[in-house]
Enzyme design. Structure first.
Site, short mmCIF file in Angstrom:
data_model
loop_
_atom_site.label_atom_id
_atom_site.label_comp_id
_atom_site.label_asym_id
_atom_site.label_seq_id
_atom_site.Cartn_x
_atom_site.Cartn_y
_atom_site.Cartn_z
N HIS A 124 35.15 34.36 32.20
CA HIS A 124 35.39 33.49 33.35
C HIS A 124 36.10 32.24 32.82
O HIS A 124 35.87 31.84 31.67
CB HIS A 124 34.03 33.12 33.94
N ASP A 201 27.18 33.38 27.82
CA ASP A 201 27.35 32.95 29.20
C ASP A 201 26.53 33.89 30.08
O ASP A 201 26.93 35.03 30.34
CB ASP A 201 28.85 33.02 29.55
N GLN A 204 26.13 35.15 35.21
CA GLN A 204 25.89 36.32 36.05
C GLN A 204 24.59 37.01 35.67
O GLN A 204 23.81 37.41 36.55
CB GLN A 204 27.06 37.32 35.92
N LYS A 227 23.33 30.72 41.38
CA LYS A 227 23.54 32.17 41.34
C LYS A 227 22.21 32.91 41.21
O LYS A 227 22.18 34.13 41.13
CB LYS A 227 24.46 32.54 40.17
N CYS A 367 38.35 33.66 39.07
CA CYS A 367 38.39 32.74 37.93
C CYS A 367 38.55 33.49 36.61
O CYS A 367 37.90 33.17 35.61
CB CYS A 367 37.14 31.85 37.89
#
Ligand code: PMP
Length: 415
Positions: A124, A201, A204, A227, A367
């Site tokens: 991303h 990261d 998600q 999220k 993104c």
């Protein structure tokens, strides 16, 4: 834990009861942000109704209650990702800010010209641009693990790119385009062998699977509350405490200092050294309610439910010959994100037609512009699942797709 019951869960999310364009809402844009359960909304309202106050600085009852609630969520967040101590959790505005914080506070004084930062081609922008900026400032060089045509990364390719020049590896745990779950644990092991640290990261991943930073062995990990059923404006950075202690502050101001002279200052202990200014107190407290909700349902049960939904959706797409699915078409190491293109139908047109049927998906570059280039498409459509989605909603998506295709066959668009 109670047995997973999606109908009971749905009742906890007030927005799911609404209609859009006269049709019951089917919300399949969860990778962008999830809906919020009533308990999160109530917790935030309760904070502002009963004990709104600035934290850490006050000695009155409201300030003490607010501080206690805010710091309790720090401990809860640490438990949620199995961090060894609440001192390893820094609250930020979002995953993006967490990555920027780490990039600058860790990297600016450590990286030298020629040092390497290893990323993947499917990051991303949030896990790409901060490293580009850091590389520009320090002379470090970015390297990229290529993605395969089915949206995976291969460990031998990671290994081949690792060398003592690589100081940091920053990689997503779950792609927001492909839904791929990356072999994060194995990447950490390979990177550590070469002396590089690893930032994961989990923007998600954190809403869809159990995360154990100690089992992963990562040095840092980031995520966003919005999220994971929480409010917008709250994110977290986990980092090893010794790293946080060595790192420079990112933002200066109130709260992050121990003592201040006119021309100099000393820093507060971690993690407060990284939380300059008044934080999103109500948001963090609301995030605590979101974590409690996820814990109550159980991350393994959530992952299993989303696995079924995704497998069903992928199976349904095999009956749509015009569809190209980007990313893994098999349910191995895969989460609930399905990116696709339909021959002859632009993703934006599809998104608009689906909205007319009450079905919310995303259309765009997600993104991840370099990845779109790698795929050879300007944009894709994307359906992404959460714990409250149902098989019936997958059927509604497929029906709406068929309807959109029929509509476009009848009236080809002139551009
Ligand atoms: N990384 C990934 C994989 C994401 O999907 C996102 C959000 N789409 C981010 C980072 C950034 O999250 P935020 O916008 O909440 O900072």
């Amino acid at each position: 834990m109670n047995a997973f019951n999606v109908e009971t869960i749905r009742k906890d999310f007030p927005v799911l009861a609404r209609t859009v364009n006269g049709k019951p809402l089917v919300y399949l844009d969860n990778a962008a942000t999830t809906q919020k359960p009533q308990s999160v909304i109530d917790t935030i309202t309760d904070y502002y109704s009963r004990y709104n106050a600035n934290i850490h600085r006050g000695i009155h009852t409201l300030a003490e209650e607010a501080t206690e609630a805010y710091e309790a969520v720090r401990s809860q967040t640490a438990r949620f990702i199995h961090a060894p101590s609440e001192r390893t959790i820094v609250f930020t505005r979002n995953a993006t800010e967490s990555i920027n914080l780490f990039a600058w506070a860790w990297g600016r004084s450590r990286l030298r010209a020629g040092d390497e930062i290893l990323l993947t081609e499917m990051e991303h922008h949030a896990n790409l641009i901060p490293w580009q900026m850091l590389a520009r400032a320090t002379g470090a060089v970015l390297r990229f693990v290529p993605v395969t045509d089915d949206g995976r990364i291969e460990l031998p390719r990671v290994e081949a790119l690792l060398s003592p020049r690589v100081k940091l590896v920053a990689i997503t745990m779950m792609s927001n385009v492909f839904g791929t779950l990356t072999p994060a644990r194995a990447v950490v092991e390979l990177a550590h062998k070469q002396g590089a640290i690893v930032l994961l990261d989990a923007a998600q991943a954190a809403a869809h699977m159990a995360i154990d930073v100690q089992a992963l062995g990562c040095d840092a990990l980031v995520f966003s509350a919005h999220k994971m059923l929480g409010p917008t404006g709250v994110g977290a950075l986990y980092a090893r405490q010794d790293l946080l202690e060595q790192m420079d502050p990112f933002l200066g101001g109130g709260e992050m200092i121990l003592d201040v002279q006119l021309t100099s200052a000393t820093w507060n202990e971690v993690p407060w050294k990284f939380e300059a200014g008044t934080p999103n107190i109500g948001g963090v407290i609301g995030f605590g309610a979101a974590l409690s909700y996820l814990e109550k349902v159980g991350m393994d049960a959530i992952q299993a439910h989303e696995h079924k939904l995704t497998a069903y959706a992928l199976e349904q797409f095999t009956h749509v010959p015009e569809a190209t699915i980007h990313g893994p078409t098999q349910m191995i190491d895969r989460g609930g994100v399905v990116a696709f293109n339909l021959e002859g139908l632009h993703p934006h047109d599809l998104g608009t037609l689906l909205d007319g049927e009450g079905v919310a998906i995303r259309a765009g570059h997600h993104c991840a512009k370099p990845l779109m280039r790698r795929l050879g498409v300007p944009a894709t459509a994307r359906a992404s699942f959460s714990l409250y989605n149902t098989m019936d909603e997958v059927d509604r998506l497929m029906e709406a797709i068929r309807g959109a295709q029929a509509f476009f066959k009848r009236q080809p668009v002139k551009r």
